[in-house]
Design an enzyme around this catalytic site. Structure first.
Site, mmCIF file in Angstrom:
data_model
loop_
_atom_site.group_PDB
_atom_site.id
_atom_site.type_symbol
_atom_site.label_atom_id
_atom_site.label_comp_id
_atom_site.label_asym_id
_atom_site.label_seq_id
_atom_site.Cartn_x
_atom_site.Cartn_y
_atom_site.Cartn_z
ATOM 1 C CB THR A 110 -1.001 -0.207 1.159
ATOM 2 O OG1 THR A 110 -1.570 -1.279 1.061
ATOM 3 C CG2 THR A 110 -1.974 1.248 1.500
ATOM 4 C CB VAL A 166 3.758 6.834 1.426
ATOM 5 C CG1 VAL A 166 3.553 8.477 1.631
ATOM 6 C CG2 VAL A 166 3.477 6.278 2.354
ATOM 7 C CB ILE A 207 4.961 0.493 3.805
ATOM 8 C CG1 ILE A 207 4.459 0.587 5.481
ATOM 9 C CG2 ILE A 207 5.115 2.567 3.385
ATOM 10 C CD1 ILE A 207 2.551 1.264 4.931
ATOM 11 C CE LYS A 208 3.829 0.009 -5.039
ATOM 12 N NZ LYS A 208 3.339 -0.299 -5.994
ATOM 13 C CG LEU A 209 8.314 4.729 1.827
ATOM 14 C CD1 LEU A 209 9.050 3.928 2.617
ATOM 15 C CD2 LEU A 209 7.477 6.498 2.404
#
Length: 318
Positions: free
Chosen positions: A95, A97, A131-133
């Site tokens: 998911t 950011v 967590i996608k950044l």
């Protein structure tokens, strides 16, 4: 003989690059990835209307300020979709950011904490979340801190070796080097066509994969953004590949026999001193393709995030 998708699954972990529940049911991937563009697309699917309604109702309970409600509804919707997907995949959901935070380490960390908290409130342990950044310097630094807290990250919009090296040195769990978007840039820049073996995106991921294995880095390499199944077949053996539904279907309908192309090396090379911020920025800036595609990717994700927020704002007003 097994179809090409089933053969590929014996060499590589397959991840579905979609928020579409039906596609995930059909192709049975290990993990799934989402991004603002895919969440926007998923929000148009009638089956998801209840998830949107839930996000709207929840956001209204959190604040009376409309801008805060939009922010909360957007985060809650992404998590709601992730929770549904996790009912179907045994592994993890990625998911993202908000892309507008790509140059703000502290706000990226705060947003990551919020997403993890929302998943935990929905009964999902952080071990099932990535967590996608964006792979900016700030995004990589945010990921380094999050990893130290036990929150695993997926560094996306990765187009250059310098980004990949910095991610490994930061101890990031997983990277998503883009293949098709690199090909797009070179085709436009040179006017040439490339076969799969010489595809600049395939060459880039192969170089990164080999560097990681030679240097003993544990960071997972997950090739992303494909234009054709030829690129995918040339990366058979990569740790993971995240593939959209249309190409998953093409692979499932193909009987082409494949062999692993990427094989981990047993030789370990001494690790160099980590890149400094100045070195990273200089090396990244030397790669015109990577500079163009990272900036474009952030802009486009921000545009789709904005479109999603317009839709949510209209629903919040009702």
């Amino acid at each position: 003989m097994a179809n090409t998708l089933e053969q590929l699954k014996s060499y590589t972990t397959i991840v579905a690059d979609t928020g579409d529940i039906e596609a995930i049911k059909r192709y049975q991937p290990e993990d799934a990835t989402t991004n603002p563009s895919l969440i926007l697309k998923a929000a148009q699917i009638p089956e998801y209307s209840a998830l949107i309604d839930n996000a709207i109702a929840w956001a209204k309970l959190q604040s009376t300020d409309i801008e805060q409600q939009i922010d909360d509804a957007s985060d809650k919707l992404a998590v709601n979709i992730g929770v549904e997907i996790l009912k179907l995949v045994p592994g993890r959901i990625s998911t993202e950011v908000d892309a507008r935070l790509s140059f703000d380490k502290e706000k990226s960390i705060a947003k990551a904490h919020k997403l993890v908290r929302l998943y935990q409130e929905a009964g999902v342990d952080k071990s099932r979340i990535l967590i996608k950044l964006a792979s900016t310097w700030e995004g990589i630094c945010a990921a380094k801190e999050l990893e130290q807290e036990g929150i695993n990250c997926n560094l996306t919009l990765l187009f250059s070796f310098s980004q990949a090296r910095a991610c490994a040195e930061a101890g990031v769990y997983l990277i998503s080097p883009f293949v098709g978007r690199i090909l797009d840039w070179y085709k436009k820049d040179t006017g040439k066509d490339y076969d799969a073996v010489n595809d600049p995106g395939v060459v880039s991921v192969t170089e990164i994969y080999n560097y990681y294995k030679q240097h003993g880095y544990n960071t997972v390499v997950m090739g992303a953004s494909f234009r054709n199944i030829g690129e995918i077949i040339e990366l058979a053996g990569c740790d993971r590949l995240t593939i959209g539904p249309s190409l998953l279907e093409e692979l499932a309908n193909s009987q082409l026999a494949i062999q692993p192309k990427l094989v981990p090396t047993s030789t370990t090379v001494a690790v160099a001193e980590p890149l400094t911020e100045a070195q990273f920025r200089w090396e990244f800036n030397q790669d015109a393709m990577a500079v163009d595609k990272l900036a474009e990717g952030i802009r486009n994700f921000a545009i789709d995030q904005g479109k999603l927020e317009v839709m949510l704002k209209a629903k919040l007003a009702n």
